[in-house]
Design an enzyme around this catalytic site. Structure first.
Site, PDB file in Angstrom:
ATOM      1  N   ASP A  13      -9.782  10.968  -4.457  1.00  0.00           N
ATOM      2  CA  ASP A  13      -8.417  11.492  -4.311  1.00  0.00           C
ATOM      3  C   ASP A  13      -8.270  12.572  -3.258  1.00  0.00           C
ATOM      4  OD1 ASP A  13      -6.887  10.024  -6.287  1.00  0.00           O
ATOM      5  OD2 ASP A  13      -8.112  11.011  -7.803  1.00  0.00           O
ATOM      6  N   ASP A  63      -4.421   3.177  -5.176  1.00  0.00           N
ATOM      7  CA  ASP A  63      -3.596   3.697  -6.283  1.00  0.00           C
ATOM      8  C   ASP A  63      -2.344   4.342  -5.692  1.00  0.00           C
ATOM      9  OD1 ASP A  63      -2.530   4.633  -8.579  1.00  0.00           O
ATOM     10  OD2 ASP A  63      -4.206   5.942  -9.119  1.00  0.00           O
ATOM     11  N   LEU A  64      -1.389   3.480  -5.310  1.00  0.00           N
ATOM     12  CA  LEU A  64      -0.158   3.977  -4.682  1.00  0.00           C
ATOM     13  C   LEU A  64       0.871   4.401  -5.726  1.00  0.00           C
ATOM     14  CD1 LEU A  64       0.148   1.186  -1.944  1.00  0.00           C
ATOM     15  CD2 LEU A  64      -0.856   3.474  -1.704  1.00  0.00           C
ATOM     16  N   LYS A  65       0.648   4.055  -6.986  1.00  0.00           N
ATOM     17  CA  LYS A  65       1.604   4.345  -8.080  1.00  0.00           C
ATOM     18  C   LYS A  65       3.029   4.059  -7.618  1.00  0.00           C
ATOM     19  CE  LYS A  65      -1.077   6.475 -11.346  1.00  0.00           C
ATOM     20  NZ  LYS A  65      -2.019   7.297 -10.654  1.00  0.00           N
ATOM     21  N   GLY A 174      -8.975   8.881 -17.219  1.00  0.00           N
ATOM     22  CA  GLY A 174      -8.938   9.973 -18.195  1.00  0.00           C
ATOM     23  C   GLY A 174     -10.307  10.386 -18.692  1.00  0.00           C
ATOM     24  N   GLY A 176     -13.863  12.162 -18.524  1.00  0.00           N
ATOM     25  CA  GLY A 176     -14.461  13.311 -17.839  1.00  0.00           C
ATOM     26  C   GLY A 176     -13.501  14.476 -17.778  1.00  0.00           C
ATOM     27  N   PRO A 182     -17.165   9.146 -21.774  1.00  0.00           N
ATOM     28  CA  PRO A 182     -17.497   7.835 -21.211  1.00  0.00           C
ATOM     29  C   PRO A 182     -17.726   6.818 -22.340  1.00  0.00           C
ATOM     30  CG  PRO A 182     -18.772   9.552 -20.119  1.00  0.00           C
ATOM     31  CD  PRO A 182     -18.061  10.208 -21.279  1.00  0.00           C
TER      32      PRO A 182
HETATM   33  O1  3DU Z   1      -9.179  12.975 -13.823  1.00  0.00           O
HETATM   34  P1  3DU Z   1     -10.088  12.342 -12.794  1.00  0.00           P
HETATM   35  O2  3DU Z   1     -10.577  13.252 -11.724  1.00  0.00           O
HETATM   36  O3  3DU Z   1     -11.186  11.530 -13.440  1.00  0.00           O
HETATM   37  O4  3DU Z   1      -9.178  11.285 -11.986  1.00  0.00           O
HETATM   38  C1  3DU Z   1      -8.388  10.338 -12.638  1.00  0.00           C
HETATM   39  C2  3DU Z   1      -7.836   9.367 -11.648  1.00  0.00           C
HETATM   40  O5  3DU Z   1      -7.083   8.374 -12.316  1.00  0.00           O
HETATM   41  C3  3DU Z   1      -6.909   9.973 -10.608  1.00  0.00           C
HETATM   42  O6  3DU Z   1      -7.105   9.256  -9.410  1.00  0.00           O
HETATM   43  C4  3DU Z   1      -5.525   9.715 -11.136  1.00  0.00           C
HETATM   44  O7  3DU Z   1      -4.557   9.530 -10.136  1.00  0.00           O
HETATM   45  C5  3DU Z   1      -5.724   8.409 -11.884  1.00  0.00           C
HETATM   46  N1  3DU Z   1      -4.848   8.226 -13.018  1.00  0.00           N
HETATM   47  C6  3DU Z   1      -4.784   9.113 -14.043  1.00  0.00           C
HETATM   48  O8  3DU Z   1      -5.491  10.130 -14.047  1.00  0.00           O
HETATM   49  C7  3DU Z   1      -3.928   8.871 -15.119  1.00  0.00           C
HETATM   50  C8  3DU Z   1      -3.199   7.766 -15.170  1.00  0.00           C
HETATM   51  O9  3DU Z   1      -2.456   7.528 -16.211  1.00  0.00           O
HETATM   52  C9  3DU Z   1      -3.285   6.877 -14.127  1.00  0.00           C
HETATM   53  C10 3DU Z   1      -4.134   7.140 -13.057  1.00  0.00           C
END
Ligand code: 3DU
Length: 222
Positions: A13, A63-65, A174, A176, A182
């Site tokens: 990201d 992941d363009l949402k 979600g 971590g 995990p």
């Molecule tokens: O929290 P982390 O660093 O593990 O990143 C989670 C990733 O998943 C991040 O790219 C975010 O945009 C994506 N994501 C969510 O965290 C939650 C969602 O509901 C959908 C995508």
């Protein structure tokens, strides 16, 4: 789905760092990479091609949402469609004039659509969970390759799996940094867990990814 009961996809990201070395280190260790909007906006869509040249394996997801009319979602997607296997869009925009057009466009290019069914942050309970039955109606009508479901709320993921059946891929963020362990989402019916900061912020991302895999294995075996 369920062909890979221990799927692990790494979320990239941050726009402030180069991920070339990390992708090379994790290539073959994880099942794919998800490229976030900050990274793609900061570095430019062509960065997806640059990263992919470092690892030809696994699934690559933008992941363009997306949440717009079909015409605009297709324009946005056209900037990365040649460099990724799949694109993520929100489910609440509906099928007609929106997700239906996007899916047709992606499939015409041999690409997959992944639709957000629910999210992992606490605020998802305020709106997303209440709208879930309607969003799942739209997803059933649409028939995308995959959906996003939260690792932080495994009961939601299980209900999505029960409603949509075995054929759709469930990717679950979600794990971590956001608190889920995990393997929790895999036990709840997901095919892939998405892990960002726990791995990419580690001083040794490869060891961190291998530790996540081991934790997933233990959790699934317990
Ligand atoms: O929290 P982390 O660093 O593990 O990143 C989670 C990733 O998943 C991040 O790219 C975010 O945009 C994506 N994501 C969510 O965290 C939650 C969602 O509901 C959908 C995508």
């Amino acid at each position: 789905m369920g062909s890979n009961p221990m799927g692990l996809i790494v979320a990239l990201d941050s726009p402030d760092r180069g991920f070339e070395g990390l992708v090379e280190d994790l290539c073959g260790v994880v099942d794919g990479f998800k490229l976030g909007l900050p990274l793609l906006m900061g570095r430019g869509p062509g960065y997806a091609a640059e990263l992919r040249s470092r690892c030809r394996e696994g699934i690559w997801i933008a992941d363009l949402k997306l949440a717009d009319i079909g015409h605009v979602m297709k324009l946005t997607t056209s900037l990365v469609v040649d460099h990724v296997d799949a694109v993520i869009a929100h489910g609440f925009v509906g099928v007609k004039g929106a997700l239906g057009e996007l899916k047709e466009f992606l499939e015409s290019r041999g690409r997959k659509l992944i639709v957000v069914a629910s999210m992992s942050h606490p605020g998802a309970e305020e709106v997303y969970d209440k709208a879930l039955p309607l969003i799942l109606d739209a997803i059933e009508e649409l028939g995308p390759w995959g959906v996003v479901a939260p690792a932080t709320r495994p009961h939601v993921t299980t209900s999505i799996r029960e409603r949509l059946g075995p054929r759709v891929a469930i990717v679950s963020p979600g794990v971590g940094a956001q608190g889920a362990e995990p393997g929790a989402a895999l036990c709840a019916g997901a095919d892939y867990e998405i892990v960002g900061r726990l791995i990419v912020s580690s001083p040794d991302p490869r060891s961190a990814a291998l530790a996540v895999r081991e934790a997933q294995r233990r959790r699934l075996a317990s």
